[in-house]
Write an enzyme that holds these catalytic residues in place. Structure first.
Site, PDB file in Angstrom:
ATOM      1  N   ASP A  27      -6.521  -6.858   3.993  1.00  0.00           N
ATOM      2  CA  ASP A  27      -7.611  -6.159   3.308  1.00  0.00           C
ATOM      3  C   ASP A  27      -8.544  -7.174   2.657  1.00  0.00           C
ATOM      4  O   ASP A  27      -9.764  -7.124   2.821  1.00  0.00           O
ATOM      5  CB  ASP A  27      -7.030  -5.211   2.252  1.00  0.00           C
ATOM      6  CG  ASP A  27      -8.122  -4.490   1.474  1.00  0.00           C
ATOM      7  OD1 ASP A  27      -9.058  -3.976   2.120  1.00  0.00           O
ATOM      8  OD2 ASP A  27      -8.040  -4.464   0.226  1.00  0.00           O
ATOM      9  N   LYS A  53       2.769 -15.368   2.488  1.00  0.00           N
ATOM     10  CA  LYS A  53       2.955 -16.093   1.220  1.00  0.00           C
ATOM     11  C   LYS A  53       4.456 -16.374   1.112  1.00  0.00           C
ATOM     12  O   LYS A  53       5.145 -15.920   0.189  1.00  0.00           O
ATOM     13  CB  LYS A  53       2.432 -15.246   0.044  1.00  0.00           C
ATOM     14  CG  LYS A  53       2.446 -15.938  -1.307  1.00  0.00           C
ATOM     15  CD  LYS A  53       1.372 -16.999  -1.444  1.00  0.00           C
ATOM     16  CE  LYS A  53       1.543 -17.728  -2.789  1.00  0.00           C
ATOM     17  NZ  LYS A  53       0.622 -18.891  -2.901  1.00  0.00           N
ATOM     18  N   TYR A 107       0.824  -1.206   0.000  1.00  0.00           N
ATOM     19  CA  TYR A 107       0.000   0.000   0.000  1.00  0.00           C
ATOM     20  C   TYR A 107       0.862   1.262   0.000  1.00  0.00           C
ATOM     21  O   TYR A 107       0.451   2.303  -0.485  1.00  0.00           O
ATOM     22  CB  TYR A 107      -0.889   0.040   1.246  1.00  0.00           C
ATOM     23  CG  TYR A 107      -2.228  -0.639   1.099  1.00  0.00           C
ATOM     24  CD1 TYR A 107      -2.313  -1.985   0.787  1.00  0.00           C
ATOM     25  CD2 TYR A 107      -3.403   0.072   1.288  1.00  0.00           C
ATOM     26  CE1 TYR A 107      -3.540  -2.615   0.673  1.00  0.00           C
ATOM     27  CE2 TYR A 107      -4.640  -0.547   1.182  1.00  0.00           C
ATOM     28  CZ  TYR A 107      -4.697  -1.886   0.870  1.00  0.00           C
ATOM     29  OH  TYR A 107      -5.911  -2.497   0.756  1.00  0.00           O
ATOM     30  N   ASP A 131     -12.576  -8.744   4.175  1.00  0.00           N
ATOM     31  CA  ASP A 131     -13.848  -8.684   3.429  1.00  0.00           C
ATOM     32  C   ASP A 131     -14.437 -10.084   3.333  1.00  0.00           C
ATOM     33  O   ASP A 131     -15.639 -10.292   3.507  1.00  0.00           O
ATOM     34  CB  ASP A 131     -13.645  -8.130   2.006  1.00  0.00           C
ATOM     35  CG  ASP A 131     -13.887  -6.621   1.924  1.00  0.00           C
ATOM     36  OD1 ASP A 131     -13.647  -5.928   2.937  1.00  0.00           O
ATOM     37  OD2 ASP A 131     -14.310  -6.138   0.854  1.00  0.00           O
ATOM     38  N   ASP A 188      -3.280 -18.327   0.439  1.00  0.00           N
ATOM     39  CA  ASP A 188      -4.285 -18.969  -0.424  1.00  0.00           C
ATOM     40  C   ASP A 188      -5.035 -20.060   0.339  1.00  0.00           C
ATOM     41  O   ASP A 188      -6.267 -20.132   0.305  1.00  0.00           O
ATOM     42  CB  ASP A 188      -3.650 -19.506  -1.717  1.00  0.00           C
ATOM     43  CG  ASP A 188      -2.379 -20.303  -1.474  1.00  0.00           C
ATOM     44  OD1 ASP A 188      -1.890 -20.352  -0.335  1.00  0.00           O
ATOM     45  OD2 ASP A 188      -1.867 -20.899  -2.451  1.00  0.00           O
TER      46      ASP A 188
HETATM   47  C1  IPM Z   1     -10.359  -0.924   3.898  1.00  0.00           C
HETATM   48  C2  IPM Z   1     -10.561  -0.287   2.560  1.00  0.00           C
HETATM   49  C3  IPM Z   1      -9.360   0.615   2.257  1.00  0.00           C
HETATM   50  C4  IPM Z   1      -8.135  -0.271   2.236  1.00  0.00           C
HETATM   51  C5  IPM Z   1      -9.469   1.453   0.965  1.00  0.00           C
HETATM   52  C6  IPM Z   1     -10.703   2.307   0.947  1.00  0.00           C
HETATM   53  C7  IPM Z   1      -8.234   2.285   0.749  1.00  0.00           C
HETATM   54  O1  IPM Z   1     -10.747  -1.260   1.571  1.00  0.00           O
HETATM   55  O2  IPM Z   1     -10.274  -0.188   4.896  1.00  0.00           O
HETATM   56  O3  IPM Z   1     -10.319  -2.159   3.967  1.00  0.00           O
HETATM   57  O4  IPM Z   1      -7.834  -0.906   1.220  1.00  0.00           O
HETATM   58  O5  IPM Z   1      -7.439  -0.325   3.262  1.00  0.00           O
HETATM   59 MG    MG Z   2     -10.885  -3.226   2.344  1.00  0.00          MG
END
Ligand code: IPM
Ligand code: MG
Length: 358
Positions: A243, A186, A141, A247, A219
């Site tokens: 990240d 990884k 990042y 999700d 993975d």
């Molecule tokens: C998160 C979001 C952010 C990230 C984006 C909006 C930059 O996806 O907080 O998970 O990738 O960290």
């Molecule tokens: Mg995110």
């Protein structure tokens, strides 16, 4: 107690859900005799529109002098053109960096009432209670980027110190929980991951011998996360893996809309935000789920203000409301109230009413 809390509503559904988080904080303050000063400031796309900068200097200064920051969400199609000079996301990354919040806690606990809202079979979800500790201010990042006509690069780098400090946060959390840490990398391919694994192994052996450590490749971990999620306790991983995996993990809980997060550094000051994005597709319709933000407010009380019992009050109110059938559109299901759902502000009302009953 007195506290200064910066409130950054941001874009899309950000302002809608933040409003409910703020109401919850105000209600807790009033009930318990605290004095919270909540100050709103422009951030993200909204700040680009107002001043050309997603993180205006005044907003940053407010955050730096605050005890904690409550954030909604940022971004949207309006600011996402491939050739955009400045993006809302850049403001968020800079804010995390400036605040030094290198450890991003993302708990995933599946509330029984929401098991049927998940796309995963309910029996797989029994006993799921895990926390991700995502490294938040390093890795790909933040590495140098290059771009020419035919090639693009993003540098991924980690230092020993960056891995050590996030490992310690995860390990201390594990000590307070089930004493089990999974580190995800990884290392069969990436040099940064080989460093990661080496440092985690050393720190855990030397400083946290009471915590069982396992290493997993990203993975296969992605697969096990939905195959046997109840086996995980604390998970530590680098920025981008975290990240993606958080999700994925949020789906265990039924919806991206119910997951909170806390970003912490060495001091008490933290940044609190739901893990969902600005959801431009539903923005302005008043149907977003405020639970992720309200639970983030609870984490704020716990981690930045040391108000554990107040944090529990909010969490208990949310869970009672869900048990009683509170459903926003994202978690509506045919077997609860005929699939009916309530608006963002009505959901906030129900949770506040539960809070008042405690
Ligand atoms: C998160 C979001 C952010 C990230 C984006 C909006 C930059 O996806 O907080 O998970 O990738 O960290
Ligand atoms: Mg995110």
């Amino acid at each position: 107690m007195k506290a200064l809390i910066a409130v950054l509503p941001g874009d899309g559904i950000g302002p809608e859900v933040t409003r409910e988080g703020v109401r919850a904080l105000q209600a807790v303050a009033q009930r318990n005799g605290h004095e919270f000063t909540l100050v709103e400031a422009p951030f993200g796309g909204a700040a680009i529109d107002a001043s050309g900068d997603p993180l205006p200097q005044a907003t940053l200064e407010l955050c730096l002098k605050s005890d904690a920051i409550l954030l909604g969400a940022i971004g949207g199609p309006k600011w996402s053109a491939p050739d955009a000079k400045v993006r809302p996301e850049a403001g968020l990354l800079r804010l995390r960096k400036e605040l030094g919040v290198y450890a991003n806690l993302r708990p995933v606990a599946v509330h029984p009432a929401l098991r049927s809202s998940s796309t995963i079979r309910p029996e797989i979800l029994v006993g799921v209670d895990l926390v991700f500790v995502r490294e938040l201010t390093g890795g790909i990042y933040f590495g140098a980027k290059t771009r020419d006509a035919t090639t693009a690069t993003d540098l991924c780098s980690y230092s020993v110190m960056e891995v050590e400090r996030v490992t310690r946060v995860a390990a201390r959390l594990a000590q307070a929980r089930r004493r089990k840490l999974t580190s995800i990398d990884k290392s069969n391919v990436l040099e940064t991951s080989r460093l990661w694994r080496e440092v985690v192994t050393r720190v855990m052996q030397a400083e946290f011998p009471d915590v069982a450590v396992e290493h997993a490749l990203v993975d296969s971990a992605a697969m096990h996360l939905i195959r046997r999620p109840a086996d995980f306790d604390v998970i530590v991983t680098e920025n981008m893996f975290g990240d993606i995996l958080t999700d994925e993990a949020s789906m265990l809980a039924g919806s991206l809309g119910v997951s909170p997060s806390a970003s912490l550094g060495d001091g008490k000051r933290g940044l609190y935000e739901p893990i969902h994005g600005s959801a431009p597709d539903i923005a302005g319709r008043g149907i977003a789920n405020p639970v992720g933000t309200i639970l983030s407010a609870a984490l704020l009380l716990r981690h930045s203000l040391g108000l554990e019992s107040e944090a529990c009050e909010i969490e208990a109110a949310v869970y009672r409301a869900l048990d009683a059938g509170l459903r926003t559109a994202d978690i509506a299901s045919a077997d609860v109230d005929g699939g009916r759902s309530v608006s963002t502000s009505a959901a906030g009302d129900v949770i506040l009413a539960e809070l008042a009953r405690a």
